[in-house]
Design a protein around this motif. Structure first.
Motif, PDB file in Angstrom:
ATOM      1  N   THR A 220       0.847  -1.180   0.000  1.00 13.61           N
ATOM      2  CA  THR A 220       0.000   0.000   0.000  1.00 13.61           C
ATOM      3  C   THR A 220       0.884   1.233   0.000  1.00 13.61           C
ATOM      4  OG1 THR A 220      -1.837   1.115   1.109  1.00 13.61           O
ATOM      5  CG2 THR A 220      -0.172   0.095   2.517  1.00 13.61           C
TER       6      THR A 220
ATOM      7  N   LEU B  10      -2.477   5.939  -1.813  1.00 12.71           N
ATOM      8  CA  LEU B  10      -3.567   4.982  -1.963  1.00 12.71           C
ATOM      9  C   LEU B  10      -4.496   5.036  -0.752  1.00 12.71           C
ATOM     10  CD1 LEU B  10      -4.897   2.626  -3.483  1.00 12.71           C
ATOM     11  CD2 LEU B  10      -3.301   1.085  -2.318  1.00 12.71           C
ATOM     12  N   ASP B  11      -3.925   5.104   0.439  1.00 12.40           N
ATOM     13  CA  ASP B  11      -4.732   5.201   1.644  1.00 12.40           C
ATOM     14  C   ASP B  11      -5.593   6.454   1.632  1.00 12.40           C
ATOM     15  OD1 ASP B  11      -3.636   2.872   2.559  1.00 12.40           O
ATOM     16  OD2 ASP B  11      -2.208   3.833   3.914  1.00 12.40           O
TER      17      ASP B  11
ATOM     18  N   TRP C 148      -6.685   8.163  -0.959  1.00 15.66           N
ATOM     19  CA  TRP C 148      -7.752   8.036  -1.949  1.00 15.66           C
ATOM     20  C   TRP C 148      -8.834   7.086  -1.478  1.00 15.66           C
ATOM     21  CZ3 TRP C 148      -9.438   3.731  -4.646  1.00 15.66           C
ATOM     22  CH2 TRP C 148     -10.334   3.970  -5.675  1.00 15.66           C
ATOM     23  N   TYR C 149      -8.411   5.943  -0.935  1.00 17.48           N
ATOM     24  CA  TYR C 149      -9.349   4.891  -0.571  1.00 17.48           C
ATOM     25  C   TYR C 149     -10.207   5.273   0.635  1.00 17.48           C
ATOM     26  CZ  TYR C 149     -11.145   0.256   0.632  1.00 17.48           C
ATOM     27  OH  TYR C 149     -11.961  -0.794   0.939  1.00 17.48           O
ATOM     28  N   ASN C 150      -9.588   5.931   1.595  1.00 17.94           N
ATOM     29  CA  ASN C 150     -10.263   6.171   2.872  1.00 17.94           C
ATOM     30  C   ASN C 150     -10.966   7.532   2.939  1.00 17.94           C
ATOM     31  OD1 ASN C 150      -9.496   3.746   4.573  1.00 17.94           O
ATOM     32  ND2 ASN C 150      -7.489   4.381   3.838  1.00 17.94           N
TER      33      ASN C 150
END
Length: 234
Positions: free
Chosen positions: A225, A229-230, A232-234
């Motif tokens: 990860t 990415l974190d 965007w995802y969260n």
């Protein structure tokens, strides 16, 4: 196990597999008993498993301790120690006290430097946003990297930042640590003041990685990860 018992186990495995050249110790406190580390290292030097010309390399997870002197680390290197992994977690003495990690950051800096000087590579782990950590505490973690970065082979920033793992003291007694209850997710918790929450922890990790890169310290990750990415995802 005693140092002798560990040496016997490796020697036995080496006789079964003559291509065996590397051992990973899964124990998270390899140097919990320094006398056994010394006994093991002395035996590995005096009686190299199977072939004196074919030294076995090994990696272990250790804890910061003043017992890791230059003499002991030199012996460990001669015995085949290739890398030591330390859970530093924070450069702030007050946060380490909250974590119940019983060492002084200055001792950690000394041990890391001594390991480097003996030829042992050092990996260090850090987490972000432990309950009670302030911005000033976080800046002390960056200061730690600034002072010790040249002796660190790579740094692992925790990709969960600071998770409330089931069965941990944080999970079982959140009020004790000032965590807002009830919480419904091990990652998205926040403190009662609302100052320590997931976006803050993510941002600190991002700043940590950027600072490491600016200091020439390699960062790595245990899971596939990234901060972006974190985010965007969260």
């Amino acid at each position: 196990m005693s140092g002798e018992r560990i040496h016997q186990e490796i020697t036995y495995q080496r006789t079964l597999n003559q291509s065996l050249g590397h051992v990973d110790f899964a124990d998270l406190v390899f140097n919990g008993r320094i006398d056994r580390v010394i006994e093991f290292s002395e035996l590995m030097v005096k009686y190299p498993p199977y072939d004196p010309e074919f030294r076995i390399q090994w990696v272990a997870n250790g804890v910061i301790s003043s017992d890791l002197t230059a003499e002991t680390l030199t012996l460990m290197k001669r015995a085949g120690c290739q890398r030591l992994i330390f859970g530093i977690e924070s450069g702030s003495a007050s946060v380490l006290k909250l974590m119940k990690k019983h060492y002084d950051p200055e001792v950690a800096k000394r041990v890391i430097r001594l390991a480097y000087e003996t030829g042992i590579k050092v990996t260090v782990n850090f987490m972000f946003g432990f309950p009670g950590e302030t911005e000033d505490d976080f800046l002390k973690t960056l200061d730690f990297i600034k002072e010790s970065g040249k002796y660190i082979e790579r740094a692992y920033p925790s990709r969960t930042y600071c998770a409330l793992e089931e069965y941990s003291e944080l999970y079982e007694y959140p009020e004790k640590f000032g965590i807002k209850t009830p919480f419904d997710h091990h990652l998205y918790w926040e403190d009662k003041e609302g100052e320590n929450k997931y976006p803050v922890r993510l941002e600190r990790c991002s700043r940590f990685e950027e600072f490491c890169h600016s200091m020439g310290v390699k960062t790595d990750r245990g899971v596939k990860t990234a901060v972006d990415l974190d985010n965007w995802y969260n």
